[in-house]
Design an enzyme around this catalytic site. Structure first.
Site, mmCIF file in Angstrom:
data_model
loop_
_atom_site.group_PDB
_atom_site.id
_atom_site.type_symbol
_atom_site.label_atom_id
_atom_site.label_comp_id
_atom_site.label_asym_id
_atom_site.label_seq_id
_atom_site.Cartn_x
_atom_site.Cartn_y
_atom_site.Cartn_z
ATOM 1 N N GLY A 1 0.717 -1.188 -0.149
ATOM 2 C CA GLY A 1 -0.056 -0.272 0.037
ATOM 3 C C GLY A 1 0.915 1.187 0.061
ATOM 4 O O GLY A 1 0.300 2.282 -0.344
ATOM 5 N N ASP A 2 2.036 1.022 0.635
ATOM 6 C CA ASP A 2 2.850 2.395 0.754
ATOM 7 C C ASP A 2 4.342 1.859 0.499
ATOM 8 O O ASP A 2 5.091 2.097 1.225
ATOM 9 C CB ASP A 2 2.683 3.320 1.938
ATOM 10 C CG ASP A 2 3.472 4.657 1.784
ATOM 11 O OD1 ASP A 2 3.968 4.883 0.704
ATOM 12 O OD2 ASP A 2 3.314 5.119 2.898
ATOM 13 N N PHE A 3 4.658 1.222 -0.648
ATOM 14 C CA PHE A 3 5.962 0.410 -0.951
ATOM 15 C C PHE A 3 6.895 1.451 -1.275
ATOM 16 O O PHE A 3 7.444 1.377 -2.308
ATOM 17 C CB PHE A 3 5.666 -0.568 -1.701
ATOM 18 C CG PHE A 3 6.799 -1.744 -1.795
ATOM 19 C CD1 PHE A 3 6.822 -2.684 -0.807
ATOM 20 C CD2 PHE A 3 7.920 -1.489 -2.758
ATOM 21 C CE1 PHE A 3 7.771 -3.584 -0.558
ATOM 22 C CE2 PHE A 3 8.828 -2.672 -2.535
ATOM 23 C CZ PHE A 3 8.762 -3.752 -1.542
ATOM 24 N N SER A 4 7.257 2.338 -0.472
ATOM 25 C CA SER A 4 8.462 3.414 -0.714
ATOM 26 C C SER A 4 9.704 2.934 -0.056
ATOM 27 O O SER A 4 9.780 2.072 0.793
ATOM 28 C CB SER A 4 8.016 4.612 -0.055
ATOM 29 O OG SER A 4 7.982 4.714 1.192
ATOM 30 N N ASN B 1 10.124 2.736 3.789
ATOM 31 C CA ASN B 1 9.074 1.558 4.352
ATOM 32 C C ASN B 1 9.878 0.244 4.120
ATOM 33 O O ASN B 1 9.161 -0.939 4.635
ATOM 34 C CB ASN B 1 7.895 1.574 4.111
ATOM 35 C CG ASN B 1 7.044 2.874 4.548
ATOM 36 O OD1 ASN B 1 7.460 3.306 5.512
ATOM 37 N ND2 ASN B 1 6.074 3.375 3.768
#
Length: 276
Positions: A202-205, A208
């Protein structure tokens, strides 16, 4: 969360301990505190460190809607632990309008930190990230109880716009000066999407994902985990890599296994991310 982070004014800052429920007092006693300055949409995040013979901890705290988000992350962490490495939940305390989530730190540094400090290793890091993302996306859909598809997230985005919660001054450079309504309208022009559902982070930055010795050791900030189109994760990592070198974006596509890039989906998910 990583326990090898270096304190820096751009990533975190030293702070005083916050008040916690009595049931958490002994668990956080004796630690030094630092507040994370990166990606705080899920509430305040603190690194607890410096206690002799003790593992670093991370504490998330939020009120009202943010408390709901932290509760959701706790549930997802406990589910994800059966599939990929994530921080272990040490304690969770939730009330009607407030939540505290205490987690053991994972070893390592964020992919962003490693990319920044070890530029000669960037290609190897991209390869490791692509392999980890394939592993995440291979989790059977039947195992996942969470939904995060674009219809669900669009509904949440609309609610955030209506409540005035979107930080318009934090949009990417490509959308500097836009309003949240302009982002919303641009999203509508890209619908409908042909779904390609997988279990997504969902927020694979780069902030993270944690690495140690060139190996991905886990992921953090899992409050958006759920079944969604794979480009939800692909777009965010692709955008993060572009901050360092566009060539790394091409390397990522090749290592992940994408020969024909869907630019429409990339654009859609980057627009959608602006509203969260």
């Amino acid at each position: 969360m990583g326990d090898d982070r270096v304190l820096g004014e751009d990533r975190e800052e030293a702070c005083s301990a916050i008040a916690v429920p009595a049931s958490l007092s002994s668990a956080v006693a004796g630690y030094q505190w630092a507040r994370n300055l990166v990606g705080q949409s899920g509430g305040a995040v603190y690194r607890l460190h410096g206690k002799q013979r003790a593992t670093d901890l991370f504490l998330k705290h939020g009120r009202d809607a943010l408390a709901d988000d932290i509760t959701g992350e706790m549930v997802r962490l406990r589910w994800l632990a059966g599939h990929i490495p994530v921080p272990a939940v040490t304690y969770f305390v939730g009330t009607a309008d407030e939540a505290w989530l205490l987690m053991h730190a994972l070893p390592g540094q964020t992919a962003y930190q490693v990319m920044e400090s070890q530029p000669d290793e960037r290609i190897a890091i991209v390869d490791a990230l692509a392999a980890f993302l394939r592993r995440l996306h291979a989790i059977p859909l039947s195992d996942c109880p969470f939904t995060s598809d674009h219809a669900y997230r669009l509904a949440r985005a609309r609610a955030r716009i209506d409540a005035g919660l979107v930080e318009e001054d934090d949009f990417d450079a490509e959308r500097e000066g836009w309003s949240a309504e302009q982002v919303w309208d641009a999203l509508q022009t890209l619908l409908p999407l042909a779904p390609d559902p997988v279990v997504t982070h969902g927020d694979f930055s780069l902030d993270n994902i944690l690495l140690r010795d060139g190996v991905v050791v886990g992921c953090i900030d899992t409050g958006r985990v759920g079944i969604a189109d794979r480009y939800q994760d692909i777009a965010i990592l692709w955008h993060s890599l572009g901050e360092f070198d566009p060539g790394l974006q091409d390397r990522f596509f090749a290592r992940y296994g994408i020969a024909d890039v869907d630019r429409g989906k990339l654009h859609f998910h980057l627009l959608l991310d602006e509203l969260f």
